[in-house]
Scaffold this motif. Structure first.
Motif, PDB file in Angstrom:
ATOM      1  N   LEU A   1       0.821  -1.209   0.000  1.00 36.54           N
ATOM      2  CA  LEU A   1       0.000   0.000   0.000  1.00 36.54           C
ATOM      3  C   LEU A   1       0.856   1.261   0.000  1.00 36.54           C
ATOM      4  O   LEU A   1       0.372   2.332   0.316  1.00 36.54           O
ATOM      5  CB  LEU A   1      -0.919   0.006   1.227  1.00 36.54           C
ATOM      6  CG  LEU A   1      -1.953  -1.130   1.287  1.00 36.54           C
ATOM      7  CD1 LEU A   1      -2.752  -1.038   2.565  1.00 36.54           C
ATOM      8  CD2 LEU A   1      -2.867  -1.064   0.075  1.00 36.54           C
ATOM      9  N   GLY A   2       2.118   1.129  -0.344  1.00 38.56           N
ATOM     10  CA  GLY A   2       2.992   2.292  -0.363  1.00 38.56           C
ATOM     11  C   GLY A   2       3.819   2.393   0.909  1.00 38.56           C
ATOM     12  O   GLY A   2       3.489   1.808   1.937  1.00 38.56           O
ATOM     13  N   SER A   3       4.911   3.155   0.831  1.00 38.72           N
ATOM     14  CA  SER A   3       5.786   3.336   1.982  1.00 38.72           C
ATOM     15  C   SER A   3       6.452   4.701   1.911  1.00 38.72           C
ATOM     16  O   SER A   3       6.482   5.342   0.856  1.00 38.72           O
ATOM     17  CB  SER A   3       6.848   2.228   2.035  1.00 38.72           C
ATOM     18  OG  SER A   3       7.688   2.306   0.893  1.00 38.72           O
ATOM     19  N   SER A   4       6.984   5.140   3.049  1.00 35.72           N
ATOM     20  CA  SER A   4       7.697   6.409   3.103  1.00 35.72           C
ATOM     21  C   SER A   4       9.023   6.205   3.824  1.00 35.72           C
ATOM     22  O   SER A   4       9.139   5.359   4.718  1.00 35.72           O
ATOM     23  CB  SER A   4       6.867   7.478   3.815  1.00 35.72           C
ATOM     24  OG  SER A   4       6.613   7.106   5.160  1.00 35.72           O
ATOM     25  N   LEU A   5      10.017   6.997   3.424  1.00 37.65           N
ATOM     26  CA  LEU A   5      11.354   6.910   4.000  1.00 37.65           C
ATOM     27  C   LEU A   5      11.755   8.281   4.525  1.00 37.65           C
ATOM     28  O   LEU A   5      11.707   9.277   3.795  1.00 37.65           O
ATOM     29  CB  LEU A   5      12.356   6.444   2.942  1.00 37.65           C
ATOM     30  CG  LEU A   5      13.843   6.502   3.331  1.00 37.65           C
ATOM     31  CD1 LEU A   5      14.125   5.531   4.472  1.00 37.65           C
ATOM     32  CD2 LEU A   5      14.718   6.199   2.125  1.00 37.65           C
ATOM     33  N   GLN A   6      12.140   8.340   5.802  1.00 35.65           N
ATOM     34  CA  GLN A   6      12.608   9.574   6.415  1.00 35.65           C
ATOM     35  C   GLN A   6      14.022   9.358   6.924  1.00 35.65           C
ATOM     36  O   GLN A   6      14.314   8.336   7.529  1.00 35.65           O
ATOM     37  CB  GLN A   6      11.709   9.981   7.576  1.00 35.65           C
ATOM     38  CG  GLN A   6      10.242  10.137   7.211  1.00 35.65           C
ATOM     39  CD  GLN A   6       9.391  10.413   8.434  1.00 35.65           C
ATOM     40  OE1 GLN A   6       9.760  11.208   9.299  1.00 35.65           O
ATOM     41  NE2 GLN A   6       8.243   9.760   8.503  1.00 35.65           N
ATOM     42  N   MET A   7      14.896  10.358   6.686  1.00 38.88           N
ATOM     43  CA  MET A   7      16.269  10.261   7.140  1.00 38.88           C
ATOM     44  C   MET A   7      16.746  11.626   7.614  1.00 38.88           C
ATOM     45  O   MET A   7      16.435  12.651   7.012  1.00 38.88           O
ATOM     46  CB  MET A   7      17.173   9.760   6.010  1.00 38.88           C
ATOM     47  CG  MET A   7      18.598   9.388   6.454  1.00 38.88           C
ATOM     48  SD  MET A   7      19.710  10.807   6.569  1.00 38.88           S
ATOM     49  CE  MET A   7      19.821  11.280   4.850  1.00 38.88           C
ATOM     50  N   TRP A   8      17.490  11.643   8.715  1.00 39.71           N
ATOM     51  CA  TRP A   8      18.144  12.863   9.170  1.00 39.71           C
ATOM     52  C   TRP A   8      19.494  12.504   9.775  1.00 39.71           C
ATOM     53  O   TRP A   8      19.708  11.386  10.227  1.00 39.71           O
ATOM     54  CB  TRP A   8      17.278  13.614  10.195  1.00 39.71           C
ATOM     55  CG  TRP A   8      17.067  12.884  11.499  1.00 39.71           C
ATOM     56  CD1 TRP A   8      16.064  12.017  11.799  1.00 39.71           C
ATOM     57  CD2 TRP A   8      17.893  12.955  12.667  1.00 39.71           C
ATOM     58  NE1 TRP A   8      16.194  11.537  13.071  1.00 39.71           N
ATOM     59  CE2 TRP A   8      17.313  12.095  13.635  1.00 39.71           C
ATOM     60  CE3 TRP A   8      19.057  13.648  12.984  1.00 39.71           C
ATOM     61  CZ2 TRP A   8      17.882  11.925  14.901  1.00 39.71           C
ATOM     62  CZ3 TRP A   8      19.621  13.479  14.244  1.00 39.71           C
ATOM     63  CH2 TRP A   8      19.020  12.624  15.186  1.00 39.71           C
ATOM     64  N   GLY A   9      20.403  13.454   9.733  1.00 38.36           N
ATOM     65  CA  GLY A   9      21.735  13.179  10.245  1.00 38.36           C
ATOM     66  C   GLY A   9      22.472  14.443  10.633  1.00 38.36           C
ATOM     67  O   GLY A   9      22.099  15.558  10.245  1.00 38.36           O
ATOM     68  N   VAL A  10      23.517  14.275  11.401  1.00 35.67           N
ATOM     69  CA  VAL A  10      24.374  15.380  11.828  1.00 35.67           C
ATOM     70  C   VAL A  10      25.813  14.878  11.886  1.00 35.67           C
ATOM     71  O   VAL A  10      26.063  13.715  12.230  1.00 35.67           O
ATOM     72  CB  VAL A  10      23.924  15.937  13.198  1.00 35.67           C
ATOM     73  CG1 VAL A  10      24.006  14.864  14.272  1.00 35.67           C
ATOM     74  CG2 VAL A  10      24.765  17.143  13.597  1.00 35.67           C
TER      75      VAL A  10
ATOM     76  N   THR B   1      14.082   5.925   9.041  1.00 38.58           N
ATOM     77  CA  THR B   1      12.824   5.252   9.400  1.00 38.58           C
ATOM     78  C   THR B   1      12.011   4.996   8.136  1.00 38.58           C
ATOM     79  O   THR B   1      11.778   5.923   7.350  1.00 38.58           O
ATOM     80  CB  THR B   1      11.988   6.096  10.379  1.00 38.58           C
ATOM     81  OG1 THR B   1      12.762   6.364  11.547  1.00 38.58           O
ATOM     82  CG2 THR B   1      10.706   5.367  10.764  1.00 38.58           C
ATOM     83  N   THR B   2      11.603   3.744   7.943  1.00 33.51           N
ATOM     84  CA  THR B   2      10.747   3.374   6.821  1.00 33.51           C
ATOM     85  C   THR B   2       9.417   2.870   7.364  1.00 33.51           C
ATOM     86  O   THR B   2       9.386   1.947   8.183  1.00 33.51           O
ATOM     87  CB  THR B   2      11.389   2.279   5.961  1.00 33.51           C
ATOM     88  OG1 THR B   2      12.660   2.728   5.492  1.00 33.51           O
ATOM     89  CG2 THR B   2      10.508   1.931   4.761  1.00 33.51           C
ATOM     90  N   THR B   3       8.340   3.493   6.937  1.00 37.03           N
ATOM     91  CA  THR B   3       6.999   3.093   7.380  1.00 37.03           C
ATOM     92  C   THR B   3       6.132   2.813   6.159  1.00 37.03           C
ATOM     93  O   THR B   3       6.372   3.339   5.064  1.00 37.03           O
ATOM     94  CB  THR B   3       6.341   4.195   8.224  1.00 37.03           C
ATOM     95  OG1 THR B   3       6.265   5.411   7.454  1.00 37.03           O
ATOM     96  CG2 THR B   3       7.138   4.472   9.492  1.00 37.03           C
ATOM     97  N   GLY B   4       5.131   1.959   6.346  1.00 36.03           N
ATOM     98  CA  GLY B   4       4.229   1.648   5.248  1.00 36.03           C
ATOM     99  C   GLY B   4       3.148   0.680   5.674  1.00 36.03           C
ATOM    100  O   GLY B   4       2.985   0.364   6.863  1.00 36.03           O
ATOM    101  N   GLN B   5       2.402   0.213   4.705  1.00 30.45           N
ATOM    102  CA  GLN B   5       1.329  -0.754   4.925  1.00 30.45           C
ATOM    103  C   GLN B   5       1.419  -1.851   3.870  1.00 30.45           C
ATOM    104  O   GLN B   5       1.827  -1.613   2.741  1.00 30.45           O
ATOM    105  CB  GLN B   5      -0.047  -0.094   4.858  1.00 30.45           C
ATOM    106  CG  GLN B   5      -0.426   0.700   6.099  1.00 30.45           C
ATOM    107  CD  GLN B   5      -1.865   1.146   6.046  1.00 30.45           C
ATOM    108  OE1 GLN B   5      -2.392   1.490   4.996  1.00 30.45           O
ATOM    109  NE2 GLN B   5      -2.526   1.114   7.199  1.00 30.45           N
TER     110      GLN B   5
END
Length: 225
Positions: free
Chosen positions: A90-99, A131-135
């Motif tokens: 059902l699709g997924s999203s990818l979020q990334m952050w770094g320092v 973080t990868t989230t989806g259904q």
């Protein structure tokens, strides 16, 4: 004799005036020496393709040596739809952050620090969180279920770079650099338990390590003080 005495008196009177006239010129020359740079560095990508921005400071501690430090911030977001009609996802999203931080030393072999050609070592340390989230549909029931994968990667190492810093009037500064880095990484990933469709396997934590050699390219613009 009277005229000679008058001329000598006028000459002695001009000596202090000449000295006072030179003092402002020397002061202006001293004030014109810039020893500190503040730089903005849109990064070409240290480790992970993303929107990155670095803020750096460089300060001359001698005529041919300057200390450098840069803080890198990065972030990215992406969303994907199911590949084709009838797909089990059902699709997924990818979020990334770094320092990351990069302290270093620049040795100027042409020009006076912090301007001219330089070479020097840099230490590198950064961390990235993803973080990868989806259904997806569970099988065989066919019910939608949410999932989440998380990972953290720490990079550490160092690089040697050569570059050039130009200070333009009245203080605009341009800096470019290139080099080679040797870095290691340690990744920790968390996956959820099996969702019935084989997405998560057994779940839990997993760790991995790696080493690599990669090029470094930097370009920065800022101001000299």
């Amino acid at each position: 004799m009277r005229w000679a005495a008058c001329a000598a008196g006028v000459g002695l009177g001009l000596v202090p005036m000449t000295g006072s006239a030179q003092e402002p010129e020397q002061l202006e020359e001293t004030q014109a020496v810039r020893r500190t740079l503040v730089l903005a560095q849109p990064s070409i990508g240290l480790f992970v393709p993303s929107a990155q921005l670095g803020v750096g400071v460089e300060h001359a501690v001698g005529s041919h040596v300057a200390l450098s430090a840069t803080v890198q911030l990065s972030a990215s977001y992406s969303h994907s739809e199911p590949d084709f009609p009838g797909s089990t996802g059902l699709g997924s999203s990818l979020q990334m952050w770094g320092v990351g931080v990069e302290p270093g030393v620049h040795f100027y072999f042409a020009g006076r620090a912090p301007e001219g050609f330089w070479v020097g070592p840099h230490a590198e340390l950064s961390t990235y969180h993803q973080t990868t989230t989806g259904q997806s549909f569970t099988l065989p029931e066919g019910q939608p279920v949410s999932y989440e994968f998380r990972s953290r990667t720490v990079y550490y190492g160092g690089s040697v770079r050569v570059g050039y810093t130009a200070i333009l009037s009245p203080g605009l500064t341009l800096q470019v650099g290139a080099g080679l880095a040797a870095t290691g990484s340690r990744s920790t990933a968390f996956s959820p338990p099996d969702l019935g469709g084989g997405l998560g396997g057994l779940g839990g934590l997993s760790n991995s390590r790696s080493w690599g050699v990669s090029p470094r390219m930097t370009a920065a613009v800022g101001w000299a003080f």
